[in-house]
Design an enzyme around this catalytic site. Structure first.
Site, PDB file in Angstrom:
ATOM      1  N   ASN A   9       0.944  -1.172  -0.126  1.00 31.24           N
ATOM      2  CA  ASN A   9       0.016  -0.317   0.078  1.00 31.24           C
ATOM      3  C   ASN A   9       1.017   1.321  -0.101  1.00 31.24           C
ATOM      4  O   ASN A   9       1.433   1.362   1.062  1.00 31.24           O
ATOM      5  CB  ASN A   9      -0.867  -0.196   1.362  1.00 31.24           C
ATOM      6  CG  ASN A   9      -1.687   1.294   1.346  1.00 31.24           C
ATOM      7  OD1 ASN A   9      -1.696   2.027   0.535  1.00 31.24           O
ATOM      8  ND2 ASN A   9      -2.278   1.306   2.578  1.00 31.24           N
ATOM      9  N   TRP A  10       1.024   1.887  -1.299  1.00 31.25           N
ATOM     10  CA  TRP A  10       1.992   2.998  -1.417  1.00 31.25           C
ATOM     11  C   TRP A  10       1.518   4.210  -0.678  1.00 31.25           C
ATOM     12  O   TRP A  10       2.020   5.057  -0.569  1.00 31.25           O
ATOM     13  CB  TRP A  10       2.292   3.187  -2.649  1.00 31.25           C
ATOM     14  CG  TRP A  10       3.232   1.834  -3.378  1.00 31.25           C
ATOM     15  CD1 TRP A  10       3.524   0.939  -2.785  1.00 31.25           C
ATOM     16  CD2 TRP A  10       3.672   1.932  -4.728  1.00 31.25           C
ATOM     17  NE1 TRP A  10       4.189   0.132  -3.886  1.00 31.25           N
ATOM     18  CE2 TRP A  10       4.124   0.844  -5.067  1.00 31.25           C
ATOM     19  CE3 TRP A  10       3.221   3.048  -6.057  1.00 31.25           C
ATOM     20  CZ2 TRP A  10       4.863   0.460  -6.239  1.00 31.25           C
ATOM     21  CZ3 TRP A  10       4.064   2.673  -7.161  1.00 31.25           C
ATOM     22  CH2 TRP A  10       4.614   1.400  -7.291  1.00 31.25           C
ATOM     23  N   LYS A  11       0.270   4.207  -0.176  1.00 30.18           N
ATOM     24  CA  LYS A  11      -0.487   5.356   0.282  1.00 30.18           C
ATOM     25  C   LYS A  11      -0.221   6.708  -0.639  1.00 30.18           C
ATOM     26  O   LYS A  11      -0.117   6.506  -1.940  1.00 30.18           O
ATOM     27  CB  LYS A  11      -0.112   5.515   1.760  1.00 30.18           C
ATOM     28  CG  LYS A  11      -0.094   4.373   2.466  1.00 30.18           C
ATOM     29  CD  LYS A  11       0.013   4.478   3.971  1.00 30.18           C
ATOM     30  CE  LYS A  11      -0.164   3.187   4.640  1.00 30.18           C
ATOM     31  NZ  LYS A  11      -0.222   3.367   6.244  1.00 30.18           N
ATOM     32  N   HIS A  96      -9.496   1.244   4.968  1.00 27.12           N
ATOM     33  CA  HIS A  96      -8.176   1.535   5.511  1.00 27.12           C
ATOM     34  C   HIS A  96      -8.579   2.495   6.783  1.00 27.12           C
ATOM     35  O   HIS A  96      -9.103   3.484   6.592  1.00 27.12           O
ATOM     36  CB  HIS A  96      -7.113   2.100   4.713  1.00 27.12           C
ATOM     37  CG  HIS A  96      -5.848   2.121   5.032  1.00 27.12           C
ATOM     38  ND1 HIS A  96      -5.329   3.058   5.993  1.00 27.12           N
ATOM     39  CD2 HIS A  96      -4.627   1.037   5.022  1.00 27.12           C
ATOM     40  CE1 HIS A  96      -4.137   2.777   6.465  1.00 27.12           C
ATOM     41  NE2 HIS A  96      -3.838   1.643   5.779  1.00 27.12           N
ATOM     42  N   GLU A  98      -6.588   4.784   7.791  1.00 30.90           N
ATOM     43  CA  GLU A  98      -6.562   6.302   7.438  1.00 30.90           C
ATOM     44  C   GLU A  98      -7.611   6.862   6.859  1.00 30.90           C
ATOM     45  O   GLU A  98      -8.075   7.952   7.270  1.00 30.90           O
ATOM     46  CB  GLU A  98      -5.435   6.386   6.688  1.00 30.90           C
ATOM     47  CG  GLU A  98      -3.964   6.317   7.384  1.00 30.90           C
ATOM     48  CD  GLU A  98      -2.955   5.771   6.735  1.00 30.90           C
ATOM     49  OE1 GLU A  98      -2.862   5.574   5.153  1.00 30.90           O
ATOM     50  OE2 GLU A  98      -1.951   5.104   7.373  1.00 30.90           O
ATOM     51  N   GLU A 168      -5.510  -4.878  10.822  1.00 27.69           N
ATOM     52  CA  GLU A 168      -4.575  -3.903  10.782  1.00 27.69           C
ATOM     53  C   GLU A 168      -4.799  -3.018  12.135  1.00 27.69           C
ATOM     54  O   GLU A 168      -5.638  -2.211  12.231  1.00 27.69           O
ATOM     55  CB  GLU A 168      -4.385  -2.721   9.771  1.00 27.69           C
ATOM     56  CG  GLU A 168      -4.399  -3.427   8.268  1.00 27.69           C
ATOM     57  CD  GLU A 168      -3.668  -2.474   7.303  1.00 27.69           C
ATOM     58  OE1 GLU A 168      -2.578  -2.727   6.772  1.00 27.69           O
ATOM     59  OE2 GLU A 168      -4.150  -1.374   7.247  1.00 27.69           O
ATOM     60  N   GLY A 174       2.456   2.298  10.729  1.00 25.37           N
ATOM     61  CA  GLY A 174       3.364   3.389  10.570  1.00 25.37           C
ATOM     62  C   GLY A 174       4.124   3.700  11.842  1.00 25.37           C
ATOM     63  O   GLY A 174       4.801   4.810  11.944  1.00 25.37           O
ATOM     64  N   SER A 214       3.161  -2.038  10.429  1.00 27.96           N
ATOM     65  CA  SER A 214       4.712  -2.367  10.416  1.00 27.96           C
ATOM     66  C   SER A 214       5.399  -3.590  10.230  1.00 27.96           C
ATOM     67  O   SER A 214       6.262  -3.936  11.047  1.00 27.96           O
ATOM     68  CB  SER A 214       5.045  -1.654  12.142  1.00 27.96           C
ATOM     69  OG  SER A 214       4.808  -0.422  12.303  1.00 27.96           O
ATOM     70  N   GLY A 236       4.887   1.352   4.665  1.00 26.77           N
ATOM     71  CA  GLY A 236       6.265   1.828   4.494  1.00 26.77           C
ATOM     72  C   GLY A 236       7.261   1.097   4.012  1.00 26.77           C
ATOM     73  O   GLY A 236       7.992   1.648   2.930  1.00 26.77           O
TER      74      GLY A 236
HETATM   75  P1  PGA Z   1       2.949   0.175   7.711  1.00 25.67           P
HETATM   76  O1  PGA Z   1       1.405   0.520   7.103  1.00 25.67           O
HETATM   77  O2  PGA Z   1       3.297  -0.813   7.066  1.00 25.67           O
HETATM   78  O3  PGA Z   1       3.531   1.523   7.186  1.00 25.67           O
HETATM   79  O4  PGA Z   1       2.543   0.395   9.014  1.00 25.67           O
HETATM   80  C1  PGA Z   1       0.560  -0.477   6.819  1.00 25.67           C
HETATM   81  C2  PGA Z   1      -0.768   0.014   6.477  1.00 25.67           C
HETATM   82  O5  PGA Z   1      -1.354   0.945   6.737  1.00 25.67           O
HETATM   83  O6  PGA Z   1      -1.315  -0.710   5.391  1.00 25.67           O
END
Ligand code: PGA
Length: 258
Positions: A9-11, A96, A98, A168, A174, A214, A236
């Protein structure tokens, strides 16, 4: 047996140039891991087409990070399911944390998107997970149940065949703090039991449940080694081939276990 899915997931990261370069690096190595491990990247919407072109013919799949639930029309700024399909997407990430906690998406919106995406022919990665305060208050399972119930309302078993779940925990996204393998396994087992009682036990055994939060090269193997962890949703560490490929390798190693 469930096939591992390692999804990046490149966000809201990368440029057209860096995204295409990353796709090229992944396409070059993915053939080594196919078909044991399915690899997916989810770039920002503007880069879907150049990334898909770079991946063309490779073993790496492409997906989007969100979609809208309406058919094309007067919805300024939104992107329809059929547009994502037109760009080569096979998957879409929905719900997600976010989008839930920064953009204010409710379970009802996520449900409408989930149903629209599945009926439009996409596979949905439905994300669920608790906040730190909810875990500390002992509400993790209740929160997961609510998000699953809300997100999958009205979704039949036939439709749910196009579903992947991603657990998640919000406190692990993150932050560099990863759920312990035991915490992940316990939540995944709970989610699989939920699927068994909402649908059927046989169906629940087929659904892939990814862990996200993470995930890195040094914790991937232990997390993916849990019985109910069928892959990873990686933020990330998916932004560089040097950090993403070792996670794919960990899945590949485990998938050859007897
Ligand atoms: P992260 O994000 O690996 O940077 O913790 C995971 C995600 O939000 O899908």
């Amino acid at each position: 047996m469930r096939r591992f899915l390692i999804a990046g997931n490149w966000k809201m990261n990368t440029t057209r140039q860096s995204g295409v370069a990353l796709a090229g690096e992944l396409a070059a190595v993915a053939a080594n891991y196919d078909p044991a491990v399915e690899v997916l990247v989810c770039p920002p919407h503007p880069y879907l087409i150049p990334v898909a072109e770079k991946l063309g013919g490779s073993a790496v799949q492409i997906g989007a990070q969100d979609c809208y639930f309406q058919a094309p029309g007067a919805f300024t700024g939104e992107v329809a399911v059929e547009m994502l399909k037109d760009c080569g997407c096979r998957y879409v990430i929905l719900g997600h944390s976010e989008r839930r906690h920064v953009l204010g998406e409710t379970d009802e919106i996520i449900n409408r998107k989930t149903r629209a995406a599945i009926s439009g022919g996409l596979h949905v990665i439905l994300c669920v997970g608790e906040l730190l305060s909810e875990r500390q208050a002992g509400q993790t399972e209740e929160v997961l149940d609510r998000q699953m119930q809300g997100g999958l309302s009205g979704v039949t078993e036939a439709e749910a065949e196009h579903l992947v779940i991603a657990y998640e925990p919000v406190w692990a996204i993150g932050t560099g703090v990863t759920a312990t393998p035991e915490q992940a396994e316990s939540a995944h087992e709970h989610l699989r039991n939920w699927l068994a009682s909402r649908y059927t036990p046989a169906f629940s055994e087929r659904v892939r449940i990814l862990y996200g939060g993470s995930v890195k090269a040094d914790n991937a193997e232990t997390l993916l080694g849990q019985a109910n962890v069928d892959g990873a949703l990686v933020g990330g560490a998916s932004l560089k081939a040097s950090t993403f490929v070792p996670i794919i390798e960990a899945a590949c190693k485990l998938s050859t276990r007897t």
